[in-house]
Design an enzyme around this catalytic site. Structure first.
Site, mmCIF file in Angstrom:
data_model
loop_
_atom_site.group_PDB
_atom_site.id
_atom_site.type_symbol
_atom_site.label_atom_id
_atom_site.label_comp_id
_atom_site.label_asym_id
_atom_site.label_seq_id
_atom_site.Cartn_x
_atom_site.Cartn_y
_atom_site.Cartn_z
ATOM 1 N N LYS A 1 44.237 24.895 22.003
ATOM 2 C CA LYS A 1 45.174 23.933 22.583
ATOM 3 C C LYS A 1 44.764 23.614 24.018
ATOM 4 C CE LYS A 1 49.581 22.100 23.075
ATOM 5 N NZ LYS A 1 50.935 21.970 22.629
ATOM 6 N N ARG B 1 62.811 16.209 42.200
ATOM 7 C CA ARG B 1 61.558 15.494 41.894
ATOM 8 C C ARG B 1 60.436 16.426 41.442
ATOM 9 N NH1 ARG B 1 62.899 12.227 46.474
ATOM 10 N NH2 ARG B 1 63.945 10.355 45.698
ATOM 11 N N ARG C 1 44.189 14.506 22.003
ATOM 12 C CA ARG C 1 45.369 15.380 21.881
ATOM 13 C C ARG C 1 46.136 15.096 20.589
ATOM 14 N NH1 ARG C 1 49.429 17.772 26.515
ATOM 15 N NH2 ARG C 1 50.806 18.825 25.050
ATOM 16 N N ASN D 1 48.474 16.745 16.143
ATOM 17 C CA ASN D 1 49.522 16.239 15.249
ATOM 18 C C ASN D 1 49.112 16.283 13.777
ATOM 19 O OD1 ASN D 1 51.207 15.649 17.424
ATOM 20 N ND2 ASN D 1 50.235 13.669 17.743
ATOM 21 N N HIS E 1 60.606 23.131 11.286
ATOM 22 C CA HIS E 1 59.503 22.279 11.726
ATOM 23 C C HIS E 1 58.144 22.836 11.278
ATOM 24 C CE1 HIS E 1 57.108 19.576 14.153
ATOM 25 N NE2 HIS E 1 56.522 20.631 14.704
ATOM 26 N N HIS F 1 51.688 16.234 11.050
ATOM 27 C CA HIS F 1 52.995 15.924 11.639
ATOM 28 C C HIS F 1 53.602 14.601 11.160
ATOM 29 C CE1 HIS F 1 52.208 19.365 14.145
ATOM 30 N NE2 HIS F 1 53.348 19.215 14.787
ATOM 31 N N GLU G 1 47.667 12.573 25.979
ATOM 32 C CA GLU G 1 47.534 12.060 24.610
ATOM 33 C C GLU G 1 47.111 10.593 24.537
ATOM 34 O OE1 GLU G 1 50.303 13.850 21.816
ATOM 35 O OE2 GLU G 1 50.143 12.074 20.558
ATOM 36 N N HIS H 1 57.277 14.935 10.014
ATOM 37 C CA HIS H 1 58.433 14.271 10.630
ATOM 38 C C HIS H 1 59.245 13.503 9.583
ATOM 39 C CE1 HIS H 1 56.371 14.544 14.805
ATOM 40 N NE2 HIS H 1 57.078 15.610 14.522
ATOM 41 N N LYS I 1 54.094 19.240 27.592
ATOM 42 C CA LYS I 1 55.041 18.272 27.014
ATOM 43 C C LYS I 1 56.428 18.874 27.145
ATOM 44 C CE LYS I 1 52.397 15.747 23.555
ATOM 45 N NZ LYS I 1 52.231 15.483 22.104
ATOM 46 N N GLU J 1 52.009 26.247 12.540
ATOM 47 C CA GLU J 1 51.265 25.637 13.654
ATOM 48 C C GLU J 1 49.940 26.380 13.880
ATOM 49 O OE1 GLU J 1 51.945 22.908 15.379
ATOM 50 O OE2 GLU J 1 54.101 22.562 15.190
HETATM 51 N N1 GLY Z 1 52.612 19.793 20.073
HETATM 52 C C1 GLY Z 1 51.617 18.801 20.233
HETATM 53 C C2 GLY Z 1 51.135 18.650 21.632
HETATM 54 O O1 GLY Z 1 51.450 19.459 22.477
HETATM 55 O O2 GLY Z 1 50.438 17.710 21.916
#
Ligand code: GLY
Length: 372
Positions: free
Chosen positions: A228, A122, A242, A246, A268, A249, A238, A253, A144, A186
């Site tokens: 960040k 957990r 946040r 993107n 990417h 992106h 997000e 994508h 993430k 990035e």
């Molecule tokens: N890579 C985008 C984020 O971490 O929100």
């Protein structure tokens, strides 16, 4: 010199250390987190060959014992079978609730191991030791974690913040030029989305960093990580801001799907760079940003010898309808509407769902027409 960026999330705060030679000091830095002097390291076979010994020596110096597992390198590892293997291996190694797991590698390892740590007993703590530029400036920070599903990338996962991030900028020397520059896609995104001065600095000095200037490299990683961290502290899960991360992106994508996630055609970070340029095309077309901005974005990408447009992707691409169809499958579709990150200028991005479909079509039609 080591820089430290603090991510001040209540109850889940952690530091990101940035500098050359951190693997060597891993024991000093990780030791204070441990209840007993033993950790489990998960990495991939390529990174293991290059950097695992150095990490182990760093841990040895502080008397920290470890077990290590190396998975195959590559995106295919971010899947249920490897996830199951990692979780079961960690249980076999008797990793307890108070222990720490170390993710040593790029984005694939960081995401997979972070997710394994999120669910093991957990939730156990984990330390990110990112070894690619992309992982240092983006995926290792912010919590993430996850794996890919047959239905799409990153569709299974959890928010689980690391307890520490060690971004050793010396390890970037072992990246191929192409991988370094893909990670740089990035980096440039951060300047474009929220810091004009940073973008201007990158225009002047990013090539020195790519050529190995450590001060320039440390500054690049530190400023990207700071931005960040600021965004993640405002909006961890997000719900709003946040999504600024993107930028580029939605286009990226679609292009990754169009090239069947074949890294030999498009990585990417390369897709992010092209996607950022297309987002500025769209912003200029809608009269939101100066007409010169997309040209300036592309000029910088070309100076860095990066892919800057669809012309730079070899092989077949779908037509406009095909690309729009792929964009519509993006995770960022909300209530059937595509959300875009557009810009009022370099360093001034914002989120909107209010984009006329004809403008998107026109941008893509121009970009495809340039391929002849
Ligand atoms: N890579 C985008 C984020 O971490 O929100």
């Amino acid at each position: 010199m080591t820089e430290i960026v603090h991510v001040g999330l209540e109850g889940r705060a952690y530091d990101i250390h940035i500098g050359a030679g951190l693997l060597d000091r891993a024991g000093d830095l990780i030791g204070p987190l441990l209840h007993r002097p033993r950790v489990a390291i998960v990495t991939d076979e390529t990174v293991a060959e290059l950097h695992l010994d150095m990490l182990c020596e760093g841990l040895d110096r502080s008397g920290i014992a470890r077990v290590a597992m190396a998975l195959p390198a590559g995106e295919a590892t971010k899947s249920w079978p490897h996830f199951e293997r990692v979780v079961e291996w960690l249980l076999e190694q008797k990793i307890e609730r108070n222990d720490v797991v170390i993710a040593l590698g790029g984005g694939v390892i960081g995401d997979l191991v972070g997710f394994a740590a999120a669910v093991l007993r957990r939730g156990v703590r984990f330390v990110q030791v990112p070894t690619s530029l992309l992982a240092q400036v983006d995926s290792s920070v912010g919590g993430k974690t996850g794996i890919n599903a047959p239905q799409g990338k990153n569709l299974i996962g959890a928010f689980h913040q690391p307890s520490l991030v060690l971004a050793d900028t010396a390890v970037l020397d072992t990246l191929t030029e192409r991988d370094y520059l893909a990670g740089y896609g990035e980096v440039v995104k951060y300047g474009l989305l929220g810091d004009y001065d940073y973008f201007q600095w990158l225009e002047e000095y990013a090539s020195c960093a790519a050529a190995g200037d450590m001060d320039a490299r440390n500054h690049i990683v530190k400023r990207a990580v700071e931005m960040k961290a600021e965004i993640v502290m405002r909006d961890e899960t997000e719900q709003g801001d946040r999504a600024l991360l993107n930028l580029g992106h939605t286009f990226c994508h679609a292009l990754e799907a169009a090239t069947h996630y074949d890294g030999s055609r498009l990585l990417h970070g390369e897709g992010v760079a092209i996607g950022c340029a297309l987002a500025f095309d769209l912003s200029a077309r809608l009269g939101l940003c100066p007409q010169e901005d997309p040209t300036r974005v592309r000029a910088h990408l070309r100076d860095m010898k990066m892919k800057a447009e669809l012309v730079n992707i070899y092989g077949e691409l779908p037509d406009v309808d095909g690309l729009i169809g792929l964009m519509a499958q993006d995770k960022k579709v909300q209530d059937g509407k595509l959300r875009f990150i557009l810009a009022r200028g370099i360093g001034e991005a914002f989120i909107t769902s209010d984009v006329p479909p004809d403008a998107v079509r026109a941008v893509l039609a121009d970009a495809l027409a340039a391929r002849g």
